[in-house]
Design a protein around this motif. Sequence first.
Motif, PDB file in Angstrom:
ATOM      1  N   GLY A   8       0.803  -1.216   0.000  1.00  0.00           N
ATOM      2  CA  GLY A   8       0.000   0.000   0.000  1.00  0.00           C
ATOM      3  C   GLY A   8       0.833   1.263   0.000  1.00  0.00           C
ATOM      4  N   GLY A   9       0.289   2.298   0.587  1.00  0.00           N
ATOM      5  CA  GLY A   9       0.935   3.604   0.599  1.00  0.00           C
ATOM      6  C   GLY A   9       0.182   4.574  -0.295  1.00  0.00           C
ATOM      7  N   GLU A  18      -2.693   3.212  -2.559  1.00  0.00           N
ATOM      8  CA  GLU A  18      -2.336   2.147  -3.493  1.00  0.00           C
ATOM      9  C   GLU A  18      -2.721   0.785  -2.911  1.00  0.00           C
ATOM     10  OE1 GLU A  18      -1.092   2.574  -6.455  1.00  0.00           O
ATOM     11  OE2 GLU A  18      -0.531   4.679  -6.390  1.00  0.00           O
ATOM     12  N   ASP A  19      -2.735  -0.255  -3.758  1.00  0.00           N
ATOM     13  CA  ASP A  19      -3.098  -1.593  -3.295  1.00  0.00           C
ATOM     14  C   ASP A  19      -2.106  -2.654  -3.778  1.00  0.00           C
ATOM     15  OD1 ASP A  19      -3.734  -1.543  -5.939  1.00  0.00           O
ATOM     16  OD2 ASP A  19      -5.723  -2.380  -5.707  1.00  0.00           O
ATOM     17  N   PHE A  20      -0.829  -2.335  -3.810  1.00  0.00           N
ATOM     18  CA  PHE A  20       0.184  -3.252  -4.311  1.00  0.00           C
ATOM     19  C   PHE A  20       0.957  -3.895  -3.153  1.00  0.00           C
ATOM     20  CE2 PHE A  20       2.266   0.793  -3.784  1.00  0.00           C
ATOM     21  CZ  PHE A  20       3.434   0.449  -3.124  1.00  0.00           C
ATOM     22  N   MET A  21       1.744  -4.910  -3.492  1.00  0.00           N
ATOM     23  CA  MET A  21       2.681  -5.517  -2.551  1.00  0.00           C
ATOM     24  C   MET A  21       3.977  -5.771  -3.318  1.00  0.00           C
ATOM     25  SD  MET A  21       2.108  -8.924  -0.312  1.00  0.00           S
ATOM     26  CE  MET A  21       3.401  -9.802   0.489  1.00  0.00           C
ATOM     27  N   GLU A  22       5.076  -5.208  -2.810  1.00  0.00           N
ATOM     28  CA  GLU A  22       6.375  -5.387  -3.437  1.00  0.00           C
ATOM     29  C   GLU A  22       7.344  -6.003  -2.428  1.00  0.00           C
ATOM     30  OE1 GLU A  22       6.646  -1.913  -6.772  1.00  0.00           O
ATOM     31  OE2 GLU A  22       7.142  -1.343  -4.719  1.00  0.00           O
ATOM     32  N   THR A  32      10.808  -6.644  -6.478  1.00  0.00           N
ATOM     33  CA  THR A  32       9.910  -7.485  -7.255  1.00  0.00           C
ATOM     34  C   THR A  32       8.471  -7.154  -6.873  1.00  0.00           C
ATOM     35  OG1 THR A  32      11.525  -9.277  -7.173  1.00  0.00           O
ATOM     36  CG2 THR A  32       9.275  -9.865  -7.819  1.00  0.00           C
ATOM     37  N   VAL A  33       7.591  -7.015  -7.863  1.00  0.00           N
ATOM     38  CA  VAL A  33       6.164  -6.851  -7.576  1.00  0.00           C
ATOM     39  C   VAL A  33       5.612  -8.236  -7.252  1.00  0.00           C
ATOM     40  CG1 VAL A  33       3.915  -6.211  -8.478  1.00  0.00           C
ATOM     41  CG2 VAL A  33       5.928  -4.833  -9.041  1.00  0.00           C
ATOM     42  N   VAL A  34       5.113  -8.417  -6.027  1.00  0.00           N
ATOM     43  CA  VAL A  34       4.531  -9.695  -5.616  1.00  0.00           C
ATOM     44  C   VAL A  34       3.097  -9.767  -6.098  1.00  0.00           C
ATOM     45  CG1 VAL A  34       3.892 -11.129  -3.641  1.00  0.00           C
ATOM     46  CG2 VAL A  34       6.031  -9.830  -3.608  1.00  0.00           C
ATOM     47  N   SER A  35       2.357  -8.670  -5.898  1.00  0.00           N
ATOM     48  CA  SER A  35       0.954  -8.682  -6.273  1.00  0.00           C
ATOM     49  C   SER A  35       0.435  -7.256  -6.378  1.00  0.00           C
ATOM     50  CB  SER A  35       0.140  -9.437  -5.220  1.00  0.00           C
ATOM     51  OG  SER A  35      -1.230  -9.350  -5.479  1.00  0.00           O
TER      52      SER A  35
END
Length: 111
Positions: A8-9, A18-22, A32-35
């Motif tokens: 996030g962040g 945001e809704d990502f996980m790196e 690396t982008v995990v999801s």
Amino acid sequence: GDFIYVMGGYSECEQFPEDFMEKYDISNNTWTVVSHESQPKKLAGASALKANNGEIFLIGGTNGQHVAGEIGRITFDGEYSLFEQLPPARTDSQMVTVGGVTFLAGGIDAE
């Protein structure tokens, strides 16, 4: 390996969560982008704590309009599940585990 997970962040303009996980690999100095969309909603200001069983607990946060009132569980593969409700909803808090007990301190509640 030794990794740091980032979830996030805010976007660059700091207006939209945001809704990502790196994942950052410390030994190889690589990201690396995990999801993307690893969380059921976009969050910023959530507290996160790695658990010993391959899970990360994500607590509270905000979607930019409302404060989240839940504790989510995310696997290192980026799979999300609701763990528990958080009374009251809270953002920008800090979490630490000492002697096997997890403490959530501070933050801004929704009330």
